[in-house]
Write an enzyme that holds these catalytic residues in place. Structure first.
Site, PDB file in Angstrom:
ATOM      1  N   ASP A  85     -81.265 -59.607  19.637  1.00  0.00           N
ATOM      2  CA  ASP A  85     -80.544 -59.467  18.347  1.00  0.00           C
ATOM      3  C   ASP A  85     -81.879 -59.720  17.464  1.00  0.00           C
ATOM      4  O   ASP A  85     -82.966 -59.936  17.986  1.00  0.00           O
ATOM      5  CB  ASP A  85     -79.671 -60.476  17.996  1.00  0.00           C
ATOM      6  CG  ASP A  85     -78.421 -60.144  17.085  1.00  0.00           C
ATOM      7  OD1 ASP A  85     -78.737 -59.019  16.103  1.00  0.00           O
ATOM      8  OD2 ASP A  85     -77.531 -60.580  17.116  1.00  0.00           O
TER       9      ASP A  85
ATOM     10  N   ASP B  71     -71.534 -55.212  12.877  1.00  0.00           N
ATOM     11  CA  ASP B  71     -70.826 -55.442  13.985  1.00  0.00           C
ATOM     12  C   ASP B  71     -69.633 -55.045  13.864  1.00  0.00           C
ATOM     13  O   ASP B  71     -68.954 -54.961  12.470  1.00  0.00           O
ATOM     14  CB  ASP B  71     -70.820 -57.212  14.004  1.00  0.00           C
ATOM     15  CG  ASP B  71     -71.944 -57.690  14.499  1.00  0.00           C
ATOM     16  OD1 ASP B  71     -73.130 -56.973  14.717  1.00  0.00           O
ATOM     17  OD2 ASP B  71     -72.150 -58.949  14.331  1.00  0.00           O
TER      18      ASP B  71
END
Ligand SMILES: *[C@@H]1O[C@H](CO)[C@@H](O)[C@H](O)[C@H]1NC(C)=O
Ligand SMILES: *[C@@H]1O[C@H](CO)[C@@H](O)[C@H](O)[C@H]1NC(C)=O
Ligand SMILES: *[C@@H]1O[C@H](CO)[C@@H](O)[C@H](O)[C@H]1NC(C)=O
Length: 437
Positions: free
Chosen positions: A169, A230
């Protein structure tokens, strides 16, 4: 009329497939031999997030129990055999501090046996283990990150534990640190000697588009990458992702291929936000986008209908097609019906008729000719969800599909041996009645 309309349009589907294949053949790609088809498995994040309260919620907190449980389900409920092999940890697995040697360590209460033991168990069940890191000072959930200086050490740690996939990430890092760190991690993973699929969140932090994002470079260093925000547990979220990927398909579609995939994020089928029709739509759209099929749902309690969607064999075969060509949206009607096409190996293709309407089942009439399929060809069609087979659909035949609100009709189709004499006898467009499918 049809001919005139086509002259200025796209080349026939086969010509497109060939052109795309040639582009792919020339593109350089990450040479670790992994993810030749989109990775399939399970990823904790969307369904289980950063729930670390194991006292109040021992069944669902991020702990080794959750991953042992899901590994058992993947191995015992038919998932593994269909290709769902990766079981992937996301954020919030580690302790809040590195150990005395500066190494990442799992939270001792929630992962008392450690990641190596979990990896050994997962491997013993014929599965693979994925883990999560973050290029930055902290992970998005506030756990220790992997700053550029720690990249090599953390790659070694993951390899020693027997990890098979890394999602890296990008919270809490600058653009410069990301530009240095993501390629550095690719090298570091390679240097461990362990095959580790590398999933990069880098482009999602750069807006997902050139000139900031260099998809040529990404394909050289990452096996998959998150381009966009997301996913959440809602149909709105699915639609926003489909909209973004379709709007930018000219950039995104050529970037995908064996070993390097766009990742529109997890499948939320089996959770709370999607109806039955919407669940079938997400599965179909992700399949035609050549997306990784990473489920994020509770496999211990999943409903039979959600399981049936996720375990559709023909669907998975299409998703895993060896050519690895990402599909495209080829039609966007004013009345909120869209058509997507993915070319497949052996001259086959997948078509999705997708309705964004909210009124009632919609009767959509078109023909393969209107969808730029080659003239004078006869097709065998299989409906991917109903299994129904239609033989002898000619390019010129009008047909009608009935598409439910926020639903899809999905076809797998391939040319039958071409009966040239028949075509000549009946002339082009010999079909009289539209077929109702
Ligand atoms: C490392 O990279 C080389 C060259 O691209 C490749 O042949 C090899 O398979 C890679 N090894 C691993 C473990 O990724
Ligand atoms: C993108 O990356 C490739 C491969 O590393 C490089 O050759 C190319 O020059 C880059 N393109 C731009 C516009 O920076
Ligand atoms: C298909 O429908 C169009 C109108 O949309 C019509 O012009 C054409 O003749 C039809 N073709 C056949 C083979 O029936």
């Amino acid at each position: 009329m049809r001919r005139a309309a086509r002259a200025g349009g796209l080349p026939p589907a086969w010509g497109l497939a060939l052109a795309w294949a040639l582009i792919l053949a020339r593109a350089q790609a990450l040479e670790n031999g992994l993810a030749r088809t989109p990775p399939m498995g399970w990823l904790a994040w969307e369904r289980f997030r950063c729930n670390i309260d194991c006292e109040a919620d021992p069944q669902n907190c991020i702990s080794e129990k959750l991953f042992f449980d899901m590994a058992d389900r993947l191995a015992e409920d038919g998932w593994r055999e269909l290709g769902y092999k990766y079981i992937n940890i996301d954020d919030c697995w580690s302790a809040k501090q590195r150990d005395g040697a500066g190494q990442l360590v799992p939270d001792p209460k929630r992962f008392p046996r450690g990641i190596k033991a979990l990896a050994d168990y997962v491997h013993s069940r014929g599965l693979k283990l994925g883990i999560y890191g973050d290029l930055g000072t902290l992970t998005c959930g506030g756990y220790p990150g992997t700053t550029v200086d720690c990249v090599e050490q953390d790659a070694q740690t993951f390899a020693q534990w027997g990890v098979d996939m890394l999602k890296l990430d990008g919270c809490y890092s600058s653009e410069e640190e990301q530009a240095e760190g993501y390629p550095k991690m690719a090298k570091a993973l390679n240097a461990t000697g362990r095959p580790i699929v590398y999933s990069c969140s880098w482009p999602a932090y750069q807006g997902g588009l050139p000139p900031k994002v260099n998809y040529t470079l990404l394909a050289e260093i990452c096996n998959l990458w998150r381009n966009y925000g997301d996913i959440e547990d809602s149909w709105d979220s699915v639609l926003s992702i489909v909209d973004w990927f379709s709007a930018h398909q000219d950039v995104l579609q050529p970037a995908a291929g064996p070993g390097h995939w766009n990742d529109p994020d997890m499948l939320i089928i089996g959770n709370f936000g999607l109806s039955y029709e919407q669940s079938r739509s997400q599965m179909a759209l992700w399949t035609v986008m050549a997306a990784p099929l990473l489920m994020s749902t509770d496999l211990r309690t999943i409903s039979p209908s959600a399981k049936e969607i996720l375990q559709n064999r023909l669907m998975i075969q299409i998703n895993q097609d060896p050519l690895g060509i990402q599909g495209r949206r080829i039609v966007k009607e004013k009345f909120h019906v869209e058509v997507f096409l993915r070319p497949l190996s052996q001259a086959a293709s997948a078509l999705i008729f997708f309705s964004r309407r909210t009124d009632m089942p919609f009767r959509y009439t078109t023909s393969l000719a209107k969808l730029n399929f080659p003239d004078n060809t006869v097709y065998e069609v299989q409906d991917v969800y109903s299994g129904k087979i239609i033989s002898g659909l000619k390019t010129g035949d009008n047909f009608t599909v009935v598409i439910n609100p926020s639903g899809v009709v999905m076809w797998y189709l391939y040319p039958m041996v071409q009966p040239w004499c028949l075509v000549r006898q009946q002339g082009p467009g010999g079909g009289v009645h539209p077929l109702i499918l």
